[in-house]
Design an enzyme around this catalytic site. Structure first.
Site, PDB file in Angstrom:
ATOM      1  CD  GLN C 196     -36.678  -9.248 -24.367  1.00 23.19           C
ATOM      2  OE1 GLN C 196     -35.572  -9.523 -24.573  1.00 23.19           O
ATOM      3  NE2 GLN C 196     -36.742  -7.903 -24.061  1.00 23.19           N
ATOM      4  NE  ARG C 216     -39.347 -14.944 -27.823  1.00 19.88           N
ATOM      5  CZ  ARG C 216     -39.904 -16.009 -28.670  1.00 19.88           C
ATOM      6  NH1 ARG C 216     -40.052 -17.209 -27.582  1.00 19.88           N
ATOM      7  NH2 ARG C 216     -40.194 -16.106 -29.686  1.00 19.88           N
ATOM      8  CB  ALA C 237     -29.008 -12.954 -20.777  1.00 24.62           C
ATOM      9  CG  HIS C 238     -31.978 -10.533 -23.858  1.00 23.39           C
ATOM     10  ND1 HIS C 238     -33.033  -9.758 -23.794  1.00 23.39           N
ATOM     11  CD2 HIS C 238     -31.176  -9.882 -23.266  1.00 23.39           C
ATOM     12  CE1 HIS C 238     -32.768  -8.604 -23.084  1.00 23.39           C
ATOM     13  NE2 HIS C 238     -31.570  -8.587 -22.763  1.00 23.39           N
ATOM     14  CG  ASN C 239     -30.465 -10.275 -28.315  1.00 26.55           C
ATOM     15  OD1 ASN C 239     -31.139  -9.695 -27.470  1.00 26.55           O
ATOM     16  ND2 ASN C 239     -30.756 -10.518 -29.606  1.00 26.55           N
TER      17      ASN C 239
END
Lengths: 343, 343, 343
Positions: C196, C216, C237-239
């Site tokens: 990540q 991240r 969560a990511h993004n």
């Protein structure tokens, strides 16, 4: 550090189409990639992005190889290829073996000499930590707990006493392993605490997300088998067993003594009631409560569909009268049959 | 340390059938018990396990006493009997009174001399901690907070300023008590913060699970009454009141200013909206959202049942048309009535 | 510190009815207010409480001004007026610039001289912290992370490496910013980790609740825009991208790559699946799963209504047969039509 496609293929396999001397130094998405970056296409649905990407090269499956003229690595599983290449290009910072002066190490702790222990870490009496592991700032490891080799605890992880954490495990910040399970017995108007004397046992190659909690067992142990991947804010109650290579998304709650099979996939915010058994290779949708055991592999769902609030209100009110609706349909069928008979 | 059944019965009551000199040193489940371990049967459903257990003795209710020839303690509530016996056989480690050299203690803090304060603990100005309490590594207690006697904070608990924690309280790692409630007011396109100036007040004999959060009040206080038991990852918003001896399973969310009665039981991942009132002795099923006040004791549920995904999809699509279905049934009834009339 | 209504109105606007020399020193609810306290009425529904309050003064809207004879400040938005007055009467404790002797500061860290850094804080190499920020006890800030001005991290917050936290941000205890997103790829029976390598970027004027986690990005960044307010125990969560001034209640889970608009309001324990897009000004009810993108502003719900358990059981059983019920209604309509034709 940058590499030619030739060097990459020598290491990870696949074959090259286009200029094999193309140099890349980082992975990126098709959408955001810039020069010297390599992107990947794992889902043909996004094939259109191949046309507009600024990547210097791409990783594609055979079936997508003709869809671009960019230099490309063709392989059977672009997503796992990308995973391995990214890990190679983005290694974790080298660990700095040694124990920070501020760390408190208990009596009889056996800490491999190449372990890194950060500042403000508490290591209890009798703890054992294997070679290459990294315990970052502010972690607390309780007495007699064992941590394997090459395991990494990010800052502020807590592992209670007498637990076992395997090799190559990653535990993210705020996770709590081995806290007491929720065991209480009512007597004369008050709850008595049931001592939680089992352990939490975490296998090898497990990843545990931030602020996830895995309780110790009441009498027997809570067990997370090898290769399990847990996202953030998951709650695993006492005496749960999660089978090898099962992956669980964020915010899932698993009640006491549930047994989950191998290679299951559980969606976010799902729930599993206690004392159930879930077969191998079961997929559970997000937001679904599993209230009885599942014996067959397959995909299981139980989600109330959303709609505009007015529409939801108008429809949902009938849920409290479904039994009545079913009875009226039956009655209508009976009466209609009787009318038809009369003709 | 091991004890004969005679010694155990002398301490905890009940009567013995079979060899009263049988010696036991640990509790266990019927399934996993080995020699010198005592198991219990609290649910006749598992009576069959009595036949195969390797326990040296068992704790049973009168109604199950004849179902085994093992040495046994017969009592009215085998589960609470087991709880007390297990607590006796598995005492917490003795506390080590004293303040670790690394701990930071604020001005004017009143800490009873037999309190144990671990490494990297922060105690704010004006904090008071009562006799026998244990504050484990890395905890942070804010200014002017009061902690009672014989209370235990596991590693990395945070209690904010001006809160009150009672006697015999257990708080597990990662729990956060007294953080700001979620109070915001919209003005000219941006949110203004509402200062949260109430307190979080935790009664006596409360247990709070790992990573559970209990916010301080906005103006008045958030109150957890005596004997409440909270599992992991529960969110208690500002100005909630939870009545004495209520037990709440993991991942439950309770919105602001909800009032929950005494002796309630709330299942995992349930939710309670704000400004509601729940009567005493209400039981709420897992995964159920309580969206209006409950005035009568009883069991309340609202769970969407899961099924195989294809089946769920096929059925769930009609939820958006229930109102139409209800109207069509009504129309059919009307027309049928009219047809019958015509005959 | 106390103030006359005249002084208050000079600072915050509005106009006074009744005795302008009335002195107040604290805000309170209408219900609990005592002498020298000022309460507010923001919802005419509670107008009756004006009659019984013991407040010395009240803040009301024009439409409620005649409903009390108490000294009062009349303004257009009593709730935001109260928010500002309360912030004025209840300022945060003055920060104590300086770095505690126990804190560990990495090489090349740029910390503004008036920053307050508490005990047991870890600041990584290359970290930058702007003027007026307060980093409380036990926080951990990873290498090369940037924190803006006047930002406050409560005790035991973790921010991973390479993240950006803006100005005037408040992060409550136990929050974890920038942990790895949940990225895994299956290969030959085991999960590979996807590194990540994106960042978590937190805008200005954001508040993040206790034990909330913001991962991240996998490749690109996770972004929380300016003015977003997040309650406790939220998982981002990511993004994910959350648009400016969106407010999200406790226990919400937002899956990877979801994009949420500006000025949205999301109720407690709601969920948003991955790769979705939510328009601006969308309001989502508590406990609702959003499973597809929402293009229009509005209020959206999907809650299964609770009822007494027996009633719920009796009705819910039909949910697995809704498709059959719909087919039978259709068949009845057809047959009835045919019967009518025959007459």
């Amino acid at each position: 550090m940058s590499y030619t496609l030739t060097e990459i293929v020598a290491r990870f396999g696949g074959h090259i189409e286009g200029d094999a001397s193309t140099v890349v130094s980082q992975v990126a998405t098709l959408e955001k990639a810039a020069i010297r970056q390599i992107a990947f296409l794992s889902n043909s649905k996004y094939r259109k992005q191949l046309e507009s990407t600024h990547a210097s090269a791409v990783i594609v499956a055979k079936s997508d190889a003709a869809a671009t003229s960019l230099p490309r690595i063709v392989c059977s599983n672009p997503y796992s290829y990308f995973a391995k290449l990214s890990a190679f290009l983005n290694p974790l910072p080298l660990s700095k073996p040694g124990i920070h002066a501020s760390a408190v190490i208990g009596e009889g702790a056996k800490i491999s000499p190449d372990v890194q222990i950060g500042e403000f870490v508490s290591i209890g009496d009798g703890v054992s930590i294997g070679s290459g592991s990294v315990i970052m700032a502010g972690c607390s490891v309780g007495t007699n707990t064992t941590i394997g080799v090459n395991t990494r605890l990010y800052p502020r992880v807590v592992v209670y006493h007498d637990c076992i954490v395997g090799n190559n495990v990653i535990i993210h910040s705020g996770a709590v392993i081995g806290a007491d399970g929720f065991g209480i017995a009512m007597e004369e108007g008050a709850w008595l605490k049931i001592p939680q004397i089992g352990r939490a046992i975490i296998g090898n190659d497990v990843e545990i997300g931030a602020n996830t909690t895995i309780d110790r067992g009441a009498l027997d142990d809570t067990v997370i088998e090898d290769g399990v991947k847990l996202d953030n804010q998951i709650q695993v109650a006492h005496n749960v067993r999660i089978g090898a290579h099962t992956a669980i998304a964020g915010c899932v709650g698993i009640a006491g003594s549930a047994t989950i099979g191998r290679y299951c996939r559980i969606g976010g915010s799902a729930g599993i009631l206690g004392h159930l058994s879930i077969a191998d290779e079961v997929e559970i949708s997000a937001f679904t409560l599993i209230g009885k055991s599942i014996r067959e592999k397959g995909v299981y769902s139980g989600i109330y569909p959303f709609s505009e609030k007015d529409s939801w209100l108008k429809n949902a009110v009938h849920l409290r009268h479904l039994d009545d609706m079913a009875a009226r349909i039956k009655q209508l069928e009976k009466e209609l049959e009787s009318l038809k008979g009369r003709d």
